[in-house]
Each structure stands twice: as C-alpha cells, then as structure tokens.
Design an enzyme around this catalytic site. Structure first.
Site, short mmCIF file in Angstrom:
data_model
loop_
_atom_site.label_atom_id
_atom_site.label_comp_id
_atom_site.label_asym_id
_atom_site.label_seq_id
_atom_site.Cartn_x
_atom_site.Cartn_y
_atom_site.Cartn_z
N GLU A 174 1.02 -1.18 -0.15
CA GLU A 174 -0.19 -0.05 0.01
C GLU A 174 0.71 1.01 -0.09
O GLU A 174 0.39 2.29 -0.57
CB GLU A 174 -0.84 -0.06 1.36
CG GLU A 174 -2.20 -0.53 1.14
CD GLU A 174 -3.22 -0.45 2.20
OE1 GLU A 174 -2.92 0.38 3.06
OE2 GLU A 174 -4.49 -0.84 2.07
N HIS A 198 7.63 -26.84 -1.39
CA HIS A 198 6.86 -28.05 -2.21
C HIS A 198 5.83 -27.41 -3.10
O HIS A 198 4.75 -28.36 -3.58
CB HIS A 198 6.49 -28.76 -1.09
CG HIS A 198 7.51 -29.54 -0.34
ND1 HIS A 198 7.94 -30.85 -0.26
CD2 HIS A 198 8.42 -29.11 0.84
CE1 HIS A 198 8.79 -31.10 0.43
NE2 HIS A 198 9.41 -30.02 1.18
N LYS A 245 -14.15 -0.06 -4.05
CA LYS A 245 -15.29 0.08 -3.20
C LYS A 245 -16.20 0.81 -3.89
O LYS A 245 -17.65 0.83 -3.31
CB LYS A 245 -14.88 0.93 -2.14
CG LYS A 245 -13.69 0.44 -1.20
CD LYS A 245 -13.23 1.21 0.20
CE LYS A 245 -12.24 0.58 0.93
NZ LYS A 245 -11.67 1.53 1.75
O1 PA5 Z 1 -3.98 0.99 5.49
C1 PA5 Z 1 -4.91 1.45 5.40
O2 PA5 Z 1 -5.53 2.49 5.53
C2 PA5 Z 1 -6.30 0.30 5.44
O3 PA5 Z 1 -5.69 -1.03 5.31
C3 PA5 Z 1 -7.06 0.40 6.55
O4 PA5 Z 1 -6.60 0.13 7.58
C4 PA5 Z 1 -8.37 -0.37 6.56
O5 PA5 Z 1 -9.14 -0.30 5.21
C5 PA5 Z 1 -9.16 -0.31 7.72
O6 PA5 Z 1 -9.79 0.92 7.70
P1 PA5 Z 1 -10.44 1.38 9.04
O7 PA5 Z 1 -9.58 1.29 10.06
O8 PA5 Z 1 -10.88 2.83 8.60
O9 PA5 Z 1 -11.70 0.63 9.03
#
Ligand code: PA5
Length: 426
Positions: free
Chosen positions: A278, A299, A414
């Site tokens: 990310e 494996h 989303k």
């Molecule tokens: O790194 C990130 O921002 C995401 O992985 C969020 O942590 C994830 O989408 C969860 O978001 P939230 O804590 O708002 O539910």
C-alpha cells in the site's frame, strides 16, 4: 538487534553510492517535510504516546481477561493485520492461553461469519471493534451482527463491559455509536495510518488482552527508534535494506518474496505485504510484495523460484532462537531410515534446510537474497522489527518520490461495490 546481510544479493551497484540521498531523506522523514508528512506520527510515537491511555489499555485488558474465553477482534487491513501478526509471532499458533482470539470483520465470506457465530455460541465473548473511519463495510457489517448477537445474549448493560471500540478520537459513526452505548473507547491517532497503527491501541489492546507484555513491545520500539535514528547508510541496517530494494528493482527484480521458516511468522509476512504494497504500489511504480513460508512452500513455489522467470528476489527473515525446540528420536528398527537425524535438534534441521535452500536459490537459481536476522520472536523483537520495517519502507518509497502514506487506489473497488450494493449517495 537486527542483522542485515546483503552478501547473497548479487547487487550490481555499490550500496554506499546512495549515502547522500539517504541522508537527505532521513532529514526529510525526521523533520516531517516530505510527501504525506501529516502521517508521520509513528516516527516519534514512542516519545509522544499517551501514557494514560497506555495504562488504561493494561487496566481494561486485566478487567476483561477473566471473562474472555474468546476475544473477537473485528477489523480489516491496518486495523487487523498488525495485532494478528504480533499475537501469532509472539505466542505461536497453539498457545496455552485460556483465551482464544478470532479475527473477524476482515472478509465478506458468509461461511466464515456463520462458522464463527456457531463456534462462539456457548462461549464467553469479548469484542474489540477496530476501525479508524468507522465506515469500512466488512468491519461495520460484522460489527452490527455481533453487537446484536451479544445484546441478545448478555443484554445491553453487560455489553458495556464486553464491547470495546478502537477508533478516531472524535469523528466517525463508530465513535458516535460507542459513546451512545457507553463502550470503552481507545484512540487511533490522526497522524498514523492504518498500516503503521500496530504500535497504537489498534495493536496494543488485543495484544494485552491476550497476555502479551506491551511494555516490552515498547522497549523494542524505543530501542529501534534510537538505533535507527541515524542517517549513516554504512551503519543503519534499515536504510541498507531500503537501498538494496531499489538496487534490486533497478536490476529488473519487480517482486520481493518475504520468506520465513517459522509458520508463526506467516502473518507478519501478511502485515509486511500491506505495509510495502500500500505504501509503494502507486504512480505505476513499486515492487510487488509476496510472501512464503519455507520449507512448506518449497513444495509449491520452490520450483518457480529455482527455475522460473527471474523476476523476484527473496528477503529471508531468520530467527536465531525458536520459541520451542526438541530432539529427533532414535528408532531401533529404523524402517523409515531416518536415524541419521537421531538426537539432532528440530531447529537445527530447519536451519540446515534454510542453508541448503539459500545456496540452491542463490548459486544455482541466481535469485538474489537479502537476509534479516532477528534474535527471537518475543515482544521486544516484535517492537523493534516494526520500526525497522516502518522506517525502511518510508525510505524506500521516498527514494522513488512516492507518498508512502496514502492509498488512493483502494477506493476504486469500493466505488463499484457500493454501486452494486445500492449504497445511497451521501
Ligand atoms: O492502511 C489502510 O489505511 C487500510 O488498510 C485500512 O487500515 C483499512 O481499510 C481499515 O480501515 P478502517 O480502520 O478505517 O476501518
């Protein structure tokens, strides 16, 4: 604390030629002047965290521990992976705890939810819902269903003692709901993004409820902050790792495989994948992070690594002392012809498998290997390792002129999903 070894990486450039760039970026990180600088709260978190809140985590954990046959941790992404990585790495996969931890709210799978529902039916449950935004659909759906289940089972009053929300300090639907219902709440700081949040109540509360010593986690975090607050590439292993990744990508290695020989560190690999994936995968740039547990995956993936397309390098995360060990037994009849291992320690066998594999991949397969060696899988090491990867990740991303702290790409699916689900526009 952490040893970094690039001698198996077959690098085509001299690491030290990046020394000047590293110094500049180090300054940028610590002075918080780079891209995404409003999300650099993790850098000196160890000096700035809320001590009262830390103590409250310990108190709440102690209070709920007696009741918790099952701890449900409801969250996804950065609000899930760190706690799971910590608990599994530190306690192993089959600990002797009286509390079982179940992670939920990280999938839309109907079967998963219904099986957990059945599994917890006659057990005493504590629920920690974790969401910074409070609106993440997987988490919000699971939370509504669990809240109703728990209210039916325990009543609303008792749920105040059993449901704990970790969320934004002021904003969001989860915060409003938690306040209305009278739940205990903990804060996800504004300036720390999800994938850096394991060192906040997001990770600390589930760890503490599971009996992990969070003081030790912070001792490790502090030691790493002090050791790695050092702009000298020649002596900073986190920056050496960051630079090696860039050199390896310049050599055409577009995938990095996090490799562990300990199944209890598999989730650390999942956490690491989110951190690097990310942070770095944007603007058409980045290294694809993937992970494997050896020898299990030798494996399955071993063939590709050895002889397939030369797109990847491996990052081995090796552990000096396992949580447990034992000796291989002798057998008089030796029908399985395994007596050559009599009285050898199980961990020694694992180490030999690792050495043999490293040689096969590097020498025969020409696959570069970076090696990160940690002493053990205890709390201190976990805290230390988190900071090591945080700062390495920030460095390697800034070297690509990328903002390490946003994730605009995750919104696209989303949007489509909400259209298909018929979510009303705001
Ligand atoms: O790194 C990130 O921002 C995401 O992985 C969020 O942590 C994830 O989408 C969860 O978001 P939230 O804590 O708002 O539910």
């Amino acid at each position: 604390m952490i040893k970094f070894d690039a001698s198996h990486a077959m690098l085509s450039e001299d690491i030290n030629s990046y020394g000047k760039q590293v110094k500049e970026i180090h300054k940028m990180i610590h002075e918080k002047t780079g891209k995404g600088n409003d999300f650099l709260g993790w850098v000196d978190w160890i000096n700035n965290y809320d001590k009262e809140e830390f103590d409250r985590i310990l108190q709440v954990a102690k209070k709920v521990q007696d009741k918790a046959e099952v701890l449900l941790v409801c969250g996804i992404g950065g609000s899930y992976l760190g706690a799971r990585a910590a608990i599994e790495m530190i306690q192993g996969l089959y600990p002797e705890n009286k509390t079982e931890v179940i992670f939920i709210g990280n999938t839309f799978s109907s079967t998963y939810f219904k099986q957990v529902e059945k599994h917890i039916e006659n057990k005493s449950v504590i629920l920690n819902v974790i969401s910074k935004s409070g609106t993440t659909t997987e988490t919000a759906m699971a939370f509504r269903m669990l809240k109703q289940l728990m209210e039916n089972k325990y009543g609303k009053e008792e749920c105040k003692e059993r449901i704990i929300a970790t969320t934004d300090k002021a904003r969001g639907t989860l915060k409003a709901l938690a306040d209305k219902e009278g739940y205990e709440t903990f804060v996800i700081p504004d300036d720390i993004g999800g994938r850096y949040s394991v060192i906040t109540p997001v990770g600390l509360l589930p760890m503490a409820i599971m009996g992990i010593d969070i003081h030790e986690v912070y001792r490790g975090l502090k030691a790493a902050y002090e050791d790695l607050n050092n702009d000298d590439l020649a002596t900073n292993p986190a920056y050496q790792y960051a630079v090696c990744r860039r050199i390896l990508q310049n050599m055409g290695k577009d995938a990095e495989m996090f490799v562990t020989y300990e199944p209890q560190m598999q989730m650390l690999g999942e956490w690491w994948k989110q951190l690097f994936g990310e942070s770095e995968g944007k603007d058409g740039k980045g290294i694809l992070p993937c992970s494997a547990t050896f020898s299990t995956d030798l494996h399955s993936l071993g063939q590709f690594i050895q002889e397939g397309k030369k797109v990847l390098f491996e990052t081995l995360v090796l552990v000096e002392k396992p949580l447990m060990d034992g000796l291989f037994p002798h057998d008089e009849l030796n029908e399985d012809q395994m007596n050559y291992l009599t009285d050898k320690s199980l961990n020694w066998v694992n180490k030999m498998a690792c050495e043999g594999t490293l040689e096969a991949h590097e020498v025969t397969g020409k696959v570069p290997n970076l090696i990160i060696t940690i002493e053990d899988m205890k709390e201190y090491t976990f805290g230390y390792l988190c900071y090591f990867f945080f700062i390495a990740c920030a460095m390697t991303c800034y070297m690509l002129d990328i903002n390490p702290f946003n994730q605009p790409g995750v919104e696209v699916y989303k949007k489509n999903m909400f259209r298909l689900l018929g979510k009303p526009a705001k």
